[in-house]
Scaffold this motif. Structure first.
Motif, PDB file in Angstrom:
ATOM      1  N   PRO A 222       0.736  -1.052  -0.080  1.00  0.00           N
ATOM      2  CA  PRO A 222       0.053  -0.056   0.162  1.00  0.00           C
ATOM      3  C   PRO A 222       0.844   1.286   0.008  1.00  0.00           C
ATOM      4  O   PRO A 222       1.675   1.312   0.627  1.00  0.00           O
ATOM      5  N   GLY A 223       0.551   2.343  -0.678  1.00  0.00           N
ATOM      6  CA  GLY A 223       1.282   3.665  -0.882  1.00  0.00           C
ATOM      7  C   GLY A 223       2.308   3.454  -1.959  1.00  0.00           C
ATOM      8  O   GLY A 223       2.982   4.685  -2.196  1.00  0.00           O
ATOM      9  N   ALA A 224       2.442   2.287  -2.739  1.00  0.00           N
ATOM     10  CA  ALA A 224       3.619   2.018  -3.640  1.00  0.00           C
ATOM     11  C   ALA A 224       3.299   3.472  -4.751  1.00  0.00           C
ATOM     12  O   ALA A 224       2.196   3.510  -5.188  1.00  0.00           O
ATOM     13  N   GLU A 225       4.400   3.978  -5.238  1.00  0.00           N
ATOM     14  CA  GLU A 225       4.256   5.101  -6.112  1.00  0.00           C
ATOM     15  C   GLU A 225       4.817   4.733  -7.500  1.00  0.00           C
ATOM     16  O   GLU A 225       5.159   3.384  -7.697  1.00  0.00           O
ATOM     17  N   ASP A 226       5.040   5.669  -8.476  1.00  0.00           N
ATOM     18  CA  ASP A 226       5.593   5.502  -9.737  1.00  0.00           C
ATOM     19  C   ASP A 226       6.814   4.748  -9.767  1.00  0.00           C
ATOM     20  O   ASP A 226       7.064   3.960 -10.679  1.00  0.00           O
ATOM     21  N   LEU A 257      -4.552   4.760  -9.030  1.00  0.00           N
ATOM     22  CA  LEU A 257      -3.744   6.037  -8.687  1.00  0.00           C
ATOM     23  C   LEU A 257      -4.046   6.627  -7.414  1.00  0.00           C
ATOM     24  O   LEU A 257      -4.916   6.209  -6.578  1.00  0.00           O
ATOM     25  N   ALA A 258      -3.119   7.465  -6.996  1.00  0.00           N
ATOM     26  CA  ALA A 258      -3.405   8.218  -5.499  1.00  0.00           C
ATOM     27  C   ALA A 258      -4.530   8.884  -5.435  1.00  0.00           C
ATOM     28  O   ALA A 258      -5.080   9.555  -6.581  1.00  0.00           O
ATOM     29  N   GLY A 259      -5.402   8.706  -4.470  1.00  0.00           N
ATOM     30  CA  GLY A 259      -6.433   9.523  -4.415  1.00  0.00           C
ATOM     31  C   GLY A 259      -7.749   8.499  -4.674  1.00  0.00           C
ATOM     32  O   GLY A 259      -8.988   9.221  -4.476  1.00  0.00           O
ATOM     33  N   PRO A 261     -10.631   6.279  -3.777  1.00  0.00           N
ATOM     34  CA  PRO A 261     -11.478   6.134  -2.536  1.00  0.00           C
ATOM     35  C   PRO A 261     -11.582   4.880  -1.747  1.00  0.00           C
ATOM     36  O   PRO A 261     -11.747   4.556  -0.463  1.00  0.00           O
ATOM     37  N   ILE A 262     -11.187   3.668  -2.564  1.00  0.00           N
ATOM     38  CA  ILE A 262     -11.376   2.518  -2.020  1.00  0.00           C
ATOM     39  C   ILE A 262      -9.819   1.510  -1.899  1.00  0.00           C
ATOM     40  O   ILE A 262      -9.865   0.319  -1.427  1.00  0.00           O
ATOM     41  N   THR A 263      -8.893   2.243  -2.412  1.00  0.00           N
ATOM     42  CA  THR A 263      -7.357   1.378  -2.419  1.00  0.00           C
ATOM     43  C   THR A 263      -6.552   2.362  -2.014  1.00  0.00           C
ATOM     44  O   THR A 263      -6.794   3.552  -1.746  1.00  0.00           O
ATOM     45  N   HIS A 264      -5.057   1.558  -2.064  1.00  0.00           N
ATOM     46  CA  HIS A 264      -4.121   2.563  -1.503  1.00  0.00           C
ATOM     47  C   HIS A 264      -2.983   2.637  -2.280  1.00  0.00           C
ATOM     48  O   HIS A 264      -1.840   2.966  -1.601  1.00  0.00           O
ATOM     49  N   LEU A 265      -2.789   2.495  -3.619  1.00  0.00           N
ATOM     50  CA  LEU A 265      -1.743   2.557  -4.495  1.00  0.00           C
ATOM     51  C   LEU A 265      -1.693   4.109  -4.553  1.00  0.00           C
ATOM     52  O   LEU A 265      -2.736   4.633  -4.330  1.00  0.00           O
ATOM     53  N   ARG A 266      -0.413   4.216  -4.963  1.00  0.00           N
ATOM     54  CA  ARG A 266      -0.420   6.020  -5.173  1.00  0.00           C
ATOM     55  C   ARG A 266       0.343   6.298  -6.503  1.00  0.00           C
ATOM     56  O   ARG A 266       1.054   7.415  -6.496  1.00  0.00           O
ATOM     57  N   PHE A 267      -0.100   5.559  -7.770  1.00  0.00           N
ATOM     58  CA  PHE A 267       0.600   5.686  -8.943  1.00  0.00           C
ATOM     59  C   PHE A 267      -0.035   7.117  -9.485  1.00  0.00           C
ATOM     60  O   PHE A 267      -1.042   7.769  -8.916  1.00  0.00           O
ATOM     61  N   THR A 268       0.599   7.879 -10.559  1.00  0.00           N
ATOM     62  CA  THR A 268      -0.171   8.738 -11.233  1.00  0.00           C
ATOM     63  C   THR A 268      -0.521   8.504 -12.336  1.00  0.00           C
ATOM     64  O   THR A 268      -0.025   7.398 -13.016  1.00  0.00           O
ATOM     65  N   GLU A 269      -1.157   9.317 -13.396  1.00  0.00           N
ATOM     66  CA  GLU A 269      -1.811   8.937 -14.501  1.00  0.00           C
ATOM     67  C   GLU A 269      -0.551   8.626 -15.551  1.00  0.00           C
ATOM     68  O   GLU A 269      -0.898   7.917 -16.350  1.00  0.00           O
ATOM     69  N   ALA A 270       0.589   9.116 -15.184  1.00  0.00           N
ATOM     70  CA  ALA A 270       1.874   8.741 -15.998  1.00  0.00           C
ATOM     71  C   ALA A 270       1.867   7.374 -16.378  1.00  0.00           C
ATOM     72  O   ALA A 270       2.586   6.788 -17.263  1.00  0.00           O
ATOM     73  N   ALA A 271       1.710   6.755 -15.338  1.00  0.00           N
ATOM     74  CA  ALA A 271       1.967   5.209 -15.190  1.00  0.00           C
ATOM     75  C   ALA A 271       1.053   4.461 -16.155  1.00  0.00           C
ATOM     76  O   ALA A 271       1.462   3.614 -17.165  1.00  0.00           O
ATOM     77  N   HIS A 272      -0.076   4.935 -16.244  1.00  0.00           N
ATOM     78  CA  HIS A 272      -1.035   4.253 -17.378  1.00  0.00           C
ATOM     79  C   HIS A 272      -0.800   4.603 -18.744  1.00  0.00           C
ATOM     80  O   HIS A 272      -0.855   3.754 -19.676  1.00  0.00           O
ATOM     81  N   ASN A 303      -9.615  11.047 -11.369  1.00  0.00           N
ATOM     82  CA  ASN A 303      -8.570  10.192 -11.788  1.00  0.00           C
ATOM     83  C   ASN A 303      -8.635   9.146 -13.144  1.00  0.00           C
ATOM     84  O   ASN A 303      -8.029   9.105 -13.901  1.00  0.00           O
ATOM     85  N   LEU A 304      -9.961   8.664 -13.013  1.00  0.00           N
ATOM     86  CA  LEU A 304     -10.098   7.805 -14.173  1.00  0.00           C
ATOM     87  C   LEU A 304     -10.306   8.518 -15.388  1.00  0.00           C
ATOM     88  O   LEU A 304      -9.705   7.970 -16.474  1.00  0.00           O
ATOM     89  N   ALA A 305     -10.858   9.830 -15.367  1.00  0.00           N
ATOM     90  CA  ALA A 305     -10.926  10.386 -16.518  1.00  0.00           C
ATOM     91  C   ALA A 305      -9.387  10.842 -17.022  1.00  0.00           C
ATOM     92  O   ALA A 305      -9.087  10.684 -18.386  1.00  0.00           O
ATOM     93  N   ARG A 306      -8.549  11.151 -16.330  1.00  0.00           N
ATOM     94  CA  ARG A 306      -7.212  11.335 -16.719  1.00  0.00           C
ATOM     95  C   ARG A 306      -6.295  10.116 -17.144  1.00  0.00           C
ATOM     96  O   ARG A 306      -5.612  10.215 -18.177  1.00  0.00           O
ATOM     97  N   ALA A 307      -6.511   8.988 -16.480  1.00  0.00           N
ATOM     98  CA  ALA A 307      -5.600   7.838 -16.681  1.00  0.00           C
ATOM     99  C   ALA A 307      -6.321   7.386 -18.159  1.00  0.00           C
ATOM    100  O   ALA A 307      -5.274   6.965 -18.941  1.00  0.00           O
ATOM    101  N   TRP A 308      -7.425   7.266 -18.413  1.00  0.00           N
ATOM    102  CA  TRP A 308      -8.017   6.559 -19.393  1.00  0.00           C
ATOM    103  C   TRP A 308      -7.896   7.551 -20.663  1.00  0.00           C
ATOM    104  O   TRP A 308      -7.634   6.871 -21.761  1.00  0.00           O
ATOM    105  N   THR A 309      -7.967   8.682 -20.456  1.00  0.00           N
ATOM    106  CA  THR A 309      -7.453   9.846 -21.747  1.00  0.00           C
ATOM    107  C   THR A 309      -6.201   9.639 -21.988  1.00  0.00           C
ATOM    108  O   THR A 309      -5.728   9.545 -23.139  1.00  0.00           O
ATOM    109  N   GLY A 310      -5.424   9.269 -20.975  1.00  0.00           N
ATOM    110  CA  GLY A 310      -4.114   9.225 -21.158  1.00  0.00           C
ATOM    111  C   GLY A 310      -3.562   7.930 -21.980  1.00  0.00           C
ATOM    112  O   GLY A 310      -2.758   7.860 -22.748  1.00  0.00           O
ATOM    113  N   VAL A 311      -4.322   6.796 -21.671  1.00  0.00           N
ATOM    114  CA  VAL A 311      -4.079   5.645 -22.194  1.00  0.00           C
ATOM    115  C   VAL A 311      -4.570   5.698 -23.924  1.00  0.00           C
ATOM    116  O   VAL A 311      -3.814   5.382 -24.687  1.00  0.00           O
TER     117      VAL A 311
END
Ligand code: V1P
Ligand code: ZN
Length: 331
Positions: A222-226, A257-259, A261-272, A303-311
């Motif tokens: 939990p808390g793992a980042e990019d 992604l960080a933020g 509400p139900i999980t604890h990883l902390r990636f940014t959208e750059a990962a996706h 988050n989902l909007a940014r990550a998926w548009t990034g994909v």
């Protein structure tokens, strides 16, 4: 869409947007709209090919699911009462139609890539990786990922297919369905199951029987980042290059992604975006270029909007690069 070089397909529309649960459930029907709005805001909606989802046929659903379970979903779809699992996945009126369109939507994406009308494709509400043959689980009614694997084998005689999953939750429905299948390449980065549902996906789970030693599960603290993502991702690339898949499916859940509400990883959208871009490079290097992305989880709408548009952006960029290589070669 009037750019003939653009060959990224987006499967979207009301048919799949209806898949979601009411009453403050994390997987609400507003997720589709949150993504579409961001795609429009970034001016990307005019750059993709568009298709709506078809429903999966009963036969297609039964490639993965038991007939008795498909019947149960159909029955509960009429009343909309009760749960389809132990408490995460409520039935709703029309759940059968919505869930079978999600599966059919993923097949629409896969079909387009196999037909060559698109080189990459994305479906926002796909990636329902927890559903098991005999039951729903964790917001997932029918397992579109698993049906897609069977589709590629039955309709296109592909053998080696890669399933890559960066959702915070382990893709247990896919993993256990293909646990003893050495030709289903499986790579899954997820939050350690000691801290998050569904509790599976230990590194030692590498497959069973003839497939023992062939699957890649990478649990992260939990808390793992990019930084941790990139270390793990390097192993995924090595695994895929050695395995030489004929098609790549990416479940790109934005709940890592960080933020969320139900999980604890902390990636940014750059990962996706990185995962999507690198899978395109790998698929191109393998000579076929076939990549389909499925949205998966993600419960923070921004988050989902940014990550998926990034994909989708990574898919479009990879296309542009492919186009320029082609143009150079043609000169
Ligand atoms: O934690 C559980 C159940 C409750 N325990 C007894 C086990 N379920 C999870 C299910 C998460 C499903 C994620 C789907 C996906 O991988 C792909 C679409 O993203 C759960 C969680 C959680 N923290 O993982 N359910 C809920 N949170 C939940 C929260 C509020 C209301 C309803 C469900
Ligand atoms: Zn998830």
């Amino acid at each position: 869409m009037n750019d003939p070089t653009c060959r990224v397909l987006l499967v979207s529309g009301d048919e799949i947007a209806r898949y979601g649960f009411g009453d403050g459930h994390p997987f609400g029907t507003d997720r589709h709209e949150a993504f579409m709005r961001e795609l429009h805001k970034r001016g990307m909606d005019g750059r993709v090919l568009r298709a709506s989802a078809r429903p999966a046929t009963r036969e297609e659903l039964e490639w993965f699911h038991l007939a008795a379970y498909v019947d149960l979903v159909r029955e509960r779809s009429v009343t909309g009462h009760g749960y389809l699992d132990a408490g995460d996945t409520p039935a709703f009126r029309g759940v059968y139609e919505a869930a079978s369109h999600v599966v059919g939507g993923t097949l629409t994406a896969v079909e387009a890539v196999m037909a060559g009308t698109a080189r990459r494709a994305f479906i926002p509400i796909g990636g329902l990786h927890h559903a098991a043959p005999e039951r729903a689980a964790g917001f997932c009614v029918f397992n579109d990922c698993g049906v897609a694997v069977h589709y590629l084998r039955r309709k296109h005689q592909l053998k080696r297919i890669a399933y890559v999953d960066i959702d915070a939750h382990h893709g247990d429905g896919v993993f256990y369905a293909f646990e003893d299948d050495p030709d289903l390449l499986f790579a899954d980065l997820h939050e350690d199951g000691r801290y998050l549902y569904p509790g599976t996906g230990r590194a030692e789970e590498t497959g069973a029987g003839p497939a023992r030693g062939t699957k890649l599960n990478i649990p992260l603290a939990p808390g793992a980042e990019d930084d941790e993502f990139h270390l793990a991702w390097a192993r995924v690339e090595e695994y895929l290059l050695a395995g030489k898949p004929e098609f790549i499916l990416l479940q790109c859940g934005a709940d890592s992604l960080a933020g969320d509400p139900i999980t604890h990883l902390r990636f940014t959208e750059a990962a996706h975006a990185h995962a999507a871009a690198r899978l395109c490079v790998i698929a191109d290097e393998l000579g076929h270029g076939r990549v389909v992305g499925m949205g998966g989880g993600g419960y923070n709408r921004q988050n989902l909007a940014r990550a998926w548009t990034g994909v989708v952006g990574a898919f479009l960029d990879s296309q542009a690069q492919q186009g320029s290589v082609g143009e150079i070669a043609a000169r």
